[in-house]
Write a protein that holds these residues in place. Structure first.
Motif, PDB file in Angstrom:
ATOM      1  N   ALA A  89       4.295   6.466   6.759  1.00 54.91           N
ATOM      2  CA  ALA A  89       4.762   5.134   7.174  1.00 54.91           C
ATOM      3  C   ALA A  89       5.916   4.656   6.294  1.00 54.91           C
ATOM      4  CB  ALA A  89       3.597   4.146   7.116  1.00 54.91           C
ATOM      5  N   THR A 139      -1.078   8.993   5.304  1.00 56.66           N
ATOM      6  CA  THR A 139      -0.737   7.927   6.240  1.00 56.66           C
ATOM      7  C   THR A 139       0.300   6.996   5.624  1.00 56.66           C
ATOM      8  OG1 THR A 139      -3.088   8.043   6.708  1.00 56.66           O
ATOM      9  CG2 THR A 139      -1.846   6.350   7.855  1.00 56.66           C
ATOM     10  N   VAL A 140       0.087   6.656   4.355  1.00 55.46           N
ATOM     11  CA  VAL A 140       1.000   5.742   3.676  1.00 55.46           C
ATOM     12  C   VAL A 140       2.385   6.383   3.518  1.00 55.46           C
ATOM     13  CG1 VAL A 140       1.465   4.651   1.433  1.00 55.46           C
ATOM     14  CG2 VAL A 140      -0.791   4.427   2.481  1.00 55.46           C
ATOM     15  N   THR A 166      -6.465   1.425  -3.194  1.00 59.25           N
ATOM     16  CA  THR A 166      -6.413   1.137  -1.755  1.00 59.25           C
ATOM     17  C   THR A 166      -7.797   0.838  -1.154  1.00 59.25           C
ATOM     18  OG1 THR A 166      -6.675   3.448  -1.040  1.00 59.25           O
ATOM     19  CG2 THR A 166      -4.443   2.726  -1.552  1.00 59.25           C
ATOM     20  N   THR A 179      -5.528  -2.528   3.636  1.00 55.23           N
ATOM     21  CA  THR A 179      -5.201  -1.792   4.861  1.00 55.23           C
ATOM     22  C   THR A 179      -3.956  -0.943   4.568  1.00 55.23           C
ATOM     23  OG1 THR A 179      -3.671  -3.474   5.664  1.00 55.23           O
ATOM     24  CG2 THR A 179      -5.993  -3.735   6.287  1.00 55.23           C
ATOM     25  N   ILE A 180      -3.729   0.042   5.447  1.00 55.59           N
ATOM     26  CA  ILE A 180      -2.543   0.893   5.312  1.00 55.59           C
ATOM     27  C   ILE A 180      -1.285   0.017   5.273  1.00 55.59           C
ATOM     28  CG2 ILE A 180      -1.118   2.619   6.532  1.00 55.59           C
ATOM     29  CD1 ILE A 180      -3.676   3.806   5.423  1.00 55.59           C
ATOM     30  N   GLU A 181      -1.252  -0.959   6.197  1.00 54.30           N
ATOM     31  CA  GLU A 181      -0.079  -1.833   6.311  1.00 54.30           C
ATOM     32  C   GLU A 181       0.170  -2.571   4.994  1.00 54.30           C
ATOM     33  OE1 GLU A 181       1.843  -1.376   8.722  1.00 54.30           O
ATOM     34  OE2 GLU A 181       3.202  -2.890   7.882  1.00 54.30           O
ATOM     35  N   GLU A 182      -0.908  -3.033   4.349  1.00 51.81           N
ATOM     36  CA  GLU A 182      -0.746  -3.761   3.082  1.00 51.81           C
ATOM     37  C   GLU A 182      -0.172  -2.849   1.988  1.00 51.81           C
ATOM     38  OE1 GLU A 182      -4.248  -7.166   3.414  1.00 51.81           O
ATOM     39  OE2 GLU A 182      -4.808  -5.133   2.858  1.00 51.81           O
ATOM     40  N   VAL A 191       1.664  -0.108   2.459  1.00 54.48           N
ATOM     41  CA  VAL A 191       3.057   0.233   2.798  1.00 54.48           C
ATOM     42  C   VAL A 191       3.982  -0.928   2.426  1.00 54.48           C
ATOM     43  CG1 VAL A 191       4.638   0.751   4.706  1.00 54.48           C
ATOM     44  CG2 VAL A 191       2.385   1.832   4.627  1.00 54.48           C
ATOM     45  N   THR A 192       3.568  -2.139   2.781  1.00 63.71           N
ATOM     46  CA  THR A 192       4.375  -3.318   2.476  1.00 63.71           C
ATOM     47  C   THR A 192       4.577  -3.456   0.969  1.00 63.71           C
ATOM     48  OG1 THR A 192       3.536  -4.390   4.442  1.00 63.71           O
ATOM     49  CG2 THR A 192       4.501  -5.840   2.791  1.00 63.71           C
ATOM     50  N   ASP A 198       9.029   6.405   7.409  1.00 64.57           N
ATOM     51  CA  ASP A 198       9.515   5.806   8.667  1.00 64.57           C
ATOM     52  C   ASP A 198      10.305   4.531   8.396  1.00 64.57           C
ATOM     53  OD1 ASP A 198       8.689   7.592  10.461  1.00 64.57           O
ATOM     54  OD2 ASP A 198       6.964   6.449  11.230  1.00 64.57           O
ATOM     55  N   ARG A 199       9.702   3.676   7.568  1.00 61.76           N
ATOM     56  CA  ARG A 199      10.347   2.385   7.263  1.00 61.76           C
ATOM     57  C   ARG A 199      11.701   2.579   6.593  1.00 61.76           C
ATOM     58  NH1 ARG A 199       7.177  -2.464   5.572  1.00 61.76           N
ATOM     59  NH2 ARG A 199       5.347  -2.384   6.888  1.00 61.76           N
TER      60      ARG A 199
END
Ligand code: DC
Length: 216
Positions: free
Chosen positions: A20, A16-17, A193, A197-200, A202-203, A23-24
């Motif tokens: 993402a 997932t990471v 992890t 969260t996934i978002e954290e 990725v950021t 994509d970014r």
């Protein structure tokens, strides 16, 4: 050439990471675990024994594989679902421990990078073996119970206990095999992890890239 290596055990959030992050950054993404799973699928489809080194090596070299838009087509057969199923999952560690299979897959992975001029690759040995000169090497980890819970949510037909035992068995085989065992590269950035969260995650990775903390 921009290459991001994301390694770690099953259930650490790699796929997932990695997707993402790709994509970014506007890069393509390669799930190398799907390649080893496809070899296991090829061996099982031919009624072969995953522990038979020669058989698996021949199957790997002859395998026609296309990984596009989340569909996995192996020798002309759509195996997207089967490669995640229990039979392949049981057989894959033996196939992935086979040095001849690994040589073939690593060479295909490097070719994939060359053809695209970079990308985000996810696996167990990307930072250590496949592309040690990657701009950034990330090693994702998570508590074993958290990883088993994540996997149990993904596979609906197996109970938590079965998933946890399978994960633990694969962790052991993957980390103790002779060739390219699962381990972090010396210069990898380790991210736990379990509580993120996934978002954290990725950021954090995108920040590492832009802050220049990543190896150039
Ligand atoms: O990430 P996954 O669970 O789909 O990986 C499937 C298996 O393939 C796993 O048991 C470890 C192995 N693998 C590997 O040895 N090297 C890689 N680069 C990717 C996966």
């Amino acid at each position: 050439m921009r290459v991001i290596a994301i390694d770690g055990p099953a259930g650490s959030g790699k796929s997932t990471v990695a997707r993402a992050v790709a994509d970014r950054l506007g890069l393509e993404y390669l799930d190398t675990g799907a390649m080893y799973r496809s070899v296991a699928f090829t061996v099982l489809s031919a009624a072969g024994d995953p522990d038979d080194l020669e058989f698996a090596a021949i199957a790997a070299r002859a395998m026609e594989l296309s990984l596009n838009d989340d569909r996995v087509v192996v020798n002309g057969i759509d195996a997207t679902l089967q490669i995640r199923g229990p039979e392949v999952t049981r057989a894959v560690s033996a196939v992935a421990a086979n040095p001849m299979v690994r040589r073939e897959m690593v060479s295909r992975q490097r070719e994939w990078i060359e053809r695209r001029g970079g990308g985000v690759l996810e696996g167990r040995d990307i930072g250590t073996v496949v592309f040690p000169e990657a701009e950034l090497k990330v090693y994702l980890t998570a508590d074993a119970n958290v990883r088993a819970q994540r996997r149990a949510k993904e596979v609906t037909d197996l109970d938590y206990q079965t998933v946890a035992e399978d994960l633990s068995r694969r962790d052991t085989v993957d980390s103790t095999r002779d060739v390219a065992p699962l381990t972090e590269a010396d210069d990898a950035i380790i991210i736990d992890t379990s509580m993120l969260t996934i978002e954290e995650v990725v950021t954090r990775i995108v920040e590492l890239l832009s802050s220049g903390d990543a190896k150039r």
